[in-house]
Design a protein around this motif. Structure first.
Motif, PDB file in Angstrom:
ATOM      1  N   PRO A   1      -2.345   1.553  -0.681  1.00 31.76           N
ATOM      2  CA  PRO A   1      -3.407   2.359  -1.283  1.00 31.76           C
ATOM      3  C   PRO A   1      -4.786   1.692  -1.115  1.00 31.76           C
ATOM      4  O   PRO A   1      -4.888   0.476  -1.042  1.00 31.76           O
ATOM      5  CB  PRO A   1      -3.012   2.456  -2.744  1.00 31.76           C
ATOM      6  CG  PRO A   1      -2.185   1.239  -2.997  1.00 31.76           C
ATOM      7  CD  PRO A   1      -1.460   0.960  -1.709  1.00 31.76           C
TER       8      PRO A   1
ATOM      9  N   ALA B   1      -6.612   5.791  -3.297  1.00 34.51           N
ATOM     10  CA  ALA B   1      -6.068   5.766  -4.656  1.00 34.51           C
ATOM     11  C   ALA B   1      -7.142   5.895  -5.721  1.00 34.51           C
ATOM     12  O   ALA B   1      -6.840   6.276  -6.858  1.00 34.51           O
ATOM     13  CB  ALA B   1      -5.290   4.465  -4.872  1.00 34.51           C
ATOM     14  N   ALA B   2      -8.378   5.567  -5.398  1.00 35.93           N
ATOM     15  CA  ALA B   2      -9.482   5.646  -6.355  1.00 35.93           C
ATOM     16  C   ALA B   2     -10.795   5.563  -5.586  1.00 35.93           C
ATOM     17  O   ALA B   2     -10.831   5.082  -4.439  1.00 35.93           O
ATOM     18  CB  ALA B   2      -9.395   4.532  -7.400  1.00 35.93           C
TER      19      ALA B   2
ATOM     20  N   VAL C   1      -7.873  11.841  -7.373  1.00 37.03           N
ATOM     21  CA  VAL C   1      -7.730  10.451  -7.813  1.00 37.03           C
ATOM     22  C   VAL C   1      -8.884  10.094  -8.743  1.00 37.03           C
ATOM     23  O   VAL C   1      -9.898  10.812  -8.812  1.00 37.03           O
ATOM     24  CB  VAL C   1      -7.696   9.493  -6.602  1.00 37.03           C
ATOM     25  CG1 VAL C   1      -6.521   9.835  -5.693  1.00 37.03           C
ATOM     26  CG2 VAL C   1      -9.010   9.537  -5.838  1.00 37.03           C
TER      27      VAL C   1
END
Length: 205
Positions: free
Chosen positions: A52, A76-77, A147
Motif C-alpha cells: 500500500p 491506501a491514504a 481512502v
C-alpha cells in the motif's frame, strides 16, 4: 510530490523524519514538455511500488495525486498539503495577488532554496503545468476517493483559502482538515515536525 516548480529539496526535511521518496515530473522538479493530466497521472502510477502507498502532494501536485488516488487500488491514504486548485484563482491576476500575500508571510530564509528549485524547473515548464492543471476539478475527483484523505493548510496560506480547504475535505467521503496555526504555504520547508507526525499517523490508518 513537490509543488509547482519545486523538487526533492522541498520535502527533504520531512523525509528525513519519515522516509519515502519523491517522484519528479515536468513542471515539478523537471524541465521539458508538460503532458496532460492523464499523462502525468500515468507517469506517477508507473513510479509507484506494489503498495500500500501513502501519496503526499503539495500545492499544484495535489491534482495529480488525487487523480491517481481516484483509480489506483495501491493507494491506501492521501495527504494534500495546501492544494492550490481553488477555481477563484484561475485568473492570473487573482493568483498573483494571493501569491504575494502568501510570500510576504513566509520566513525569509527559505527564499534562496525556493528560487533555486524554480530555476532548475524553469518558467516554461512551470507555466505549462499551471495551464494544464488549473482547470481540473479536484473536488469532484475526491468524491470518488474512498481512502482516508487529509487536507492540510497553514492558517496564513492565501493560496489555499480556508473555505477551499474545508470544501475539499468535505468532498472526500473520508476526508478531514487540519490547519497549522501561523504557517504559510511552504509547510514542507517550515513545519517538518508537524507534517512528519501527520504522515506517521496516516501510515498507521
Amino acid at each position: 510530490m513537490p509543488g509547482l516548480g519545486l523538487d526533492e529539496r522541498s520535502s527533504a526535511r520531512v523525509r528525513r523524519r519519515t522516509g519515502g521518496r519523491v517522484v519528479l515530473l515536468p513542471g515539478m522538479g523537471r524541465r521539458g514538455p508538460v503532458g496532460s493530466l492523464p499523462e502525468l497521472t500515468a507517469r506517477l502510477q508507473a513510479a509507484l511500488g506494489p503498495g500500500p502507498v501513502l501519496l503526499v502532494g503539495h500545492s499544484q501536485s495535489c491534482q495529480v495525486v488525487a487523480a491517481v488516488a481516484e483509480r489506483d487500488p495501491r493507494v491506501a491514504a492521501v495527504l494534500l498539503l495546501g492544494p492550490t486548485t481553488d477555481p477563484r484563482l484561475r485568473r492570473p491576476w487573482a493568483l498573483a495577488g494571493r501569491w504575494v500575500r502568501t510570500a510576504l508571510g513566509e520566513p525569509w530564509w527559505q527564499a534562496p532554496l525556493v528560487l533555486a528549485q524554480w530555476l532548475r524547473t524553469g518558467p516554461r515548464a512551470m507555466t505549462a503545468l499551471w495551464r494544464r492543471l488549473s482547470p481540473d476539478r479536484v473536488d469532484e475527483r475526491l468524491r470518488r476517493v474512498g481512502v482516508p484523505v487529509l487536507v492540510v493548510r497553514g492558517s496564513r496560506d492565501a493560496l489555499c483559502p480556508p473555505e477551499w480547504a474545508a470544501h475539499l475535505a468535505d468532498a472526500a467521503p473520508r476526508g478531514r482538515l487540519v490547519e497549522l496555526p501561523g504557517a504559510g504555504h511552504m509547510t514542507p520547508h517550515t513545519r517538518p515536525d508537524q507534517l512528519a507526525a501527520l504522515v506517521r499517523a496516516m501510515q498507521a490508518v
